[in-house]
Design an enzyme around this catalytic site. Structure first.
Site, PDB file in Angstrom:
ATOM      1  N   TYR A   1       0.704  -1.272   0.026  1.00 52.36           N
ATOM      2  CA  TYR A   1       0.125   0.057   0.076  1.00 52.36           C
ATOM      3  C   TYR A   1       0.705   1.200  -0.058  1.00 52.36           C
ATOM      4  O   TYR A   1       0.517   2.292  -0.557  1.00 52.36           O
ATOM      5  CB  TYR A   1      -0.991  -0.031   1.246  1.00 52.36           C
ATOM      6  CG  TYR A   1      -2.025  -0.835   0.819  1.00 52.36           C
ATOM      7  CD1 TYR A   1      -3.239  -0.528  -0.006  1.00 52.36           C
ATOM      8  CD2 TYR A   1      -2.150  -2.215   1.194  1.00 52.36           C
ATOM      9  CE1 TYR A   1      -4.227  -1.294  -0.635  1.00 52.36           C
ATOM     10  CE2 TYR A   1      -3.372  -2.959   0.629  1.00 52.36           C
ATOM     11  CZ  TYR A   1      -4.158  -2.490   0.280  1.00 52.36           C
ATOM     12  OH  TYR A   1      -5.255  -3.432  -0.235  1.00 52.36           O
TER      13      TYR A   1
ATOM     14  N   ASN B   1     -13.212   2.259  -6.545  1.00 55.99           N
ATOM     15  CA  ASN B   1     -11.704   2.307  -6.527  1.00 55.99           C
ATOM     16  C   ASN B   1     -11.053   3.301  -5.123  1.00 55.99           C
ATOM     17  O   ASN B   1     -12.258   3.883  -4.598  1.00 55.99           O
ATOM     18  CB  ASN B   1     -11.036   3.427  -7.480  1.00 55.99           C
ATOM     19  CG  ASN B   1     -11.375   2.793  -8.970  1.00 55.99           C
ATOM     20  OD1 ASN B   1     -11.526   1.474  -8.830  1.00 55.99           O
ATOM     21  ND2 ASN B   1     -11.387   3.634 -10.008  1.00 55.99           N
TER      22      ASN B   1
ATOM     23  N   ASP C   1      -8.446   5.444  -5.060  1.00 58.64           N
ATOM     24  CA  ASP C   1      -7.551   6.598  -5.529  1.00 58.64           C
ATOM     25  C   ASP C   1      -7.842   7.871  -5.477  1.00 58.64           C
ATOM     26  O   ASP C   1      -7.073   8.778  -5.475  1.00 58.64           O
ATOM     27  CB  ASP C   1      -6.971   5.794  -6.844  1.00 58.64           C
ATOM     28  CG  ASP C   1      -8.128   5.965  -7.989  1.00 58.64           C
ATOM     29  OD1 ASP C   1      -9.080   6.731  -7.836  1.00 58.64           O
ATOM     30  OD2 ASP C   1      -7.923   5.334  -9.052  1.00 58.64           O
TER      31      ASP C   1
ATOM     32  N   HIS D   1     -14.785   0.640  -1.364  1.00 60.35           N
ATOM     33  CA  HIS D   1     -13.924   0.033  -0.882  1.00 60.35           C
ATOM     34  C   HIS D   1     -12.866   0.916  -0.115  1.00 60.35           C
ATOM     35  O   HIS D   1     -11.659   0.414   0.153  1.00 60.35           O
ATOM     36  CB  HIS D   1     -13.231  -0.950  -1.997  1.00 60.35           C
ATOM     37  CG  HIS D   1     -14.050  -1.925  -2.631  1.00 60.35           C
ATOM     38  ND1 HIS D   1     -13.796  -2.663  -3.816  1.00 60.35           N
ATOM     39  CD2 HIS D   1     -15.238  -2.486  -2.124  1.00 60.35           C
ATOM     40  CE1 HIS D   1     -14.701  -3.416  -4.102  1.00 60.35           C
ATOM     41  NE2 HIS D   1     -15.474  -3.564  -2.860  1.00 60.35           N
TER      42      HIS D   1
ATOM     43  N   CYS E   1      -6.769   2.344  12.855  1.00 58.58           N
ATOM     44  CA  CYS E   1      -6.360   1.517  13.943  1.00 58.58           C
ATOM     45  C   CYS E   1      -6.945   0.130  13.587  1.00 58.58           C
ATOM     46  O   CYS E   1      -8.061   0.013  13.253  1.00 58.58           O
ATOM     47  CB  CYS E   1      -6.647   2.032  15.355  1.00 58.58           C
ATOM     48  SG  CYS E   1      -5.955   0.937  16.374  1.00 58.58           S
TER      49      CYS E   1
ATOM     50  N   CYS F   1      -0.719   3.066  15.985  1.00 60.23           N
ATOM     51  CA  CYS F   1      -1.781   3.859  16.535  1.00 60.23           C
ATOM     52  C   CYS F   1      -1.441   4.817  17.609  1.00 60.23           C
ATOM     53  O   CYS F   1      -0.831   4.262  18.717  1.00 60.23           O
ATOM     54  CB  CYS F   1      -2.876   3.318  16.912  1.00 60.23           C
ATOM     55  SG  CYS F   1      -4.465   4.009  17.639  1.00 60.23           S
TER      56      CYS F   1
ATOM     57  N   CYS G   1      -3.652   3.796  20.766  1.00 63.58           N
ATOM     58  CA  CYS G   1      -3.657   2.622  21.582  1.00 63.58           C
ATOM     59  C   CYS G   1      -2.438   1.830  21.374  1.00 63.58           C
ATOM     60  O   CYS G   1      -2.015   0.768  21.886  1.00 63.58           O
ATOM     61  CB  CYS G   1      -4.819   1.878  21.475  1.00 63.58           C
ATOM     62  SG  CYS G   1      -4.680   0.804  19.818  1.00 63.58           S
TER      63      CYS G   1
ATOM     64  N   GLY H   1     -15.223   0.409 -16.250  1.00 58.07           N
ATOM     65  CA  GLY H   1     -14.028  -0.288 -16.275  1.00 58.07           C
ATOM     66  C   GLY H   1     -13.868  -1.339 -14.929  1.00 58.07           C
ATOM     67  O   GLY H   1     -13.052  -0.981 -14.090  1.00 58.07           O
TER      68      GLY H   1
END
Ligand code: BJW
Ligand code: ZN
Length: 259
Positions: A76, A113, A115, A130, A138, A158, A161, A198
């Site tokens: 990611y 998406n 993005d 999504h 967290c 986080c 916590c 798409g």
């Protein structure tokens, strides 16, 4: 009923699609990774896709994150860095133009998406099924924040916590954000034409929105260079890249009435 019509010629299909769209009191749109392909974002499936080098079960499931969070964060973080270098393409801009013409009360843009390119193109009401690449949350408490620019460590913690943070995205076997899903269902139920752009239409429940529209006899217009499982059931399939097809579709709409 709006039976599927096989029209080979893209220009003819575009004219027919423009008629359907122009006559629709309410419009809904579902987009997938393909709408961002011409911005330089990789799609997921197929040759050259994001999952070619990263097995889906390792980077897009909660179990994968538990097994190797550093691997998932590398995946990611790479996508976050790449996102800073891309811009919306004419397909995103055409959809923002449709929202402007129909106004937000009669237009809904639902995207799979993460993005943010629809918003960057000027779409103001985007239902992100999504999640978002630019939000982190967290894995234990309710800490959540927008984090578009900064580089994150390999295992971000986080501040509240101390547990591991994760991207605020929806992986396989996770529930979609309930309120957003409900708004998407409402939009599809109320629309008079549904554009599906798409997406391979393989991932549920998002793909279920298309089935819902078909069951409700809403005309479904697909924009995709390739055939998908919904191509036969769609009223029209516009086979081409959305960055080219969507601006042409908008250009074929009748001129706006001056007030
Ligand atoms: C162009 C183009 C150009 C190229 N112009 N086009 C019912 C039946 C069967 C299975 C299930 C079901 N219900 C639930 C499931 C399980 C599962 C699922 O769907 N599995 C299937 C794969 C079989 N779904 C889930 O698990 C969902 N959760 C859920 O249902 O919760 C309930 C539950 C709880 C407990 C147990 C089980 C269920 C969650 C799904 C989350 C999906 N998440 C991802 C990752 C998001 C984060 C990230 O981005 O990393 O979402 S997976 C990935 O796929 C991503 C995408 O949004 C999604 C869809 O992909 P998309 O956008 O269609 O991309 P591609 O690459 O597939 O296709 C691109 C298309 O573009 C192609 O067609 C090209 O031709 C086209 N294209 N260039 C226009 N220029
Ligand atoms: Zn926490």
């Amino acid at each position: 009923m709006h039976p599927h019509v096989e029209i080979e010629d893209l220009e003819t299909s575009l004219e027919r699609a423009a008629e359907i769209v122009a006559g629709a009191e309410r419009l809904a749109v579902l987009t997938g990774a393909g709408v961002s392909a011409e911005s330089g974002m990789r799609t997921f499936r197929g040759a050259g896709g994001l999952w070619e080098g990263e097995p889906v079960q390792e980077v897009a499931t909660p179990q994968g994150f538990q097994r190797d969070p550093a691997r998932v964060w590398r995946f990611y973080n790479n996508r976050r860095s790449h996102l800073k270098t891309v811009l919306p393409n004419p397909g995103h801009h055409a959809l923002a133009e449709l929202e402007r013409r129909w106004t937000s009360s009669r237009f809904a843009l639902v995207t799979q998406n993460i993005d943010g390119l629809h918003q960057a193109a000027g779409s103001s009401h985007v239902l992100e099924l999504h999640g978002s690449l630019t939000r982190i949350r967290c894995s234990r408490c309710d800490y959540l924040r927008e984090c578009p620019e900064e580089d994150l460590p390999e295992l971000p913690q986080c501040p509240s916590c101390g547990r591991l943070l994760r991207p605020d995205v929806v992986w396989f076997e996770e529930m979609l954000p309930g309120n957003i899903w409900e708004l998407a269902v409402e939009a599809v139920t109320a629309c008079r034409a549904f554009l599906v752009i798409g997406t391979s239409a393989l991932v549920y429940p998002a793909a279920g929105l298309i089935e819902m529209a078909i069951r409700l006899h809403v005309p479904v217009i697909e924009v995709n260079p390739d055939r998908t499982p919904i191509s036969n059931a769609a009223t029209l399939s516009l086979h081409g890249p959305s960055g080219e097809v969507l601006p042409k579709l908008v250009a074929l709409l009748p001129p706006e009435q001056s007030p």
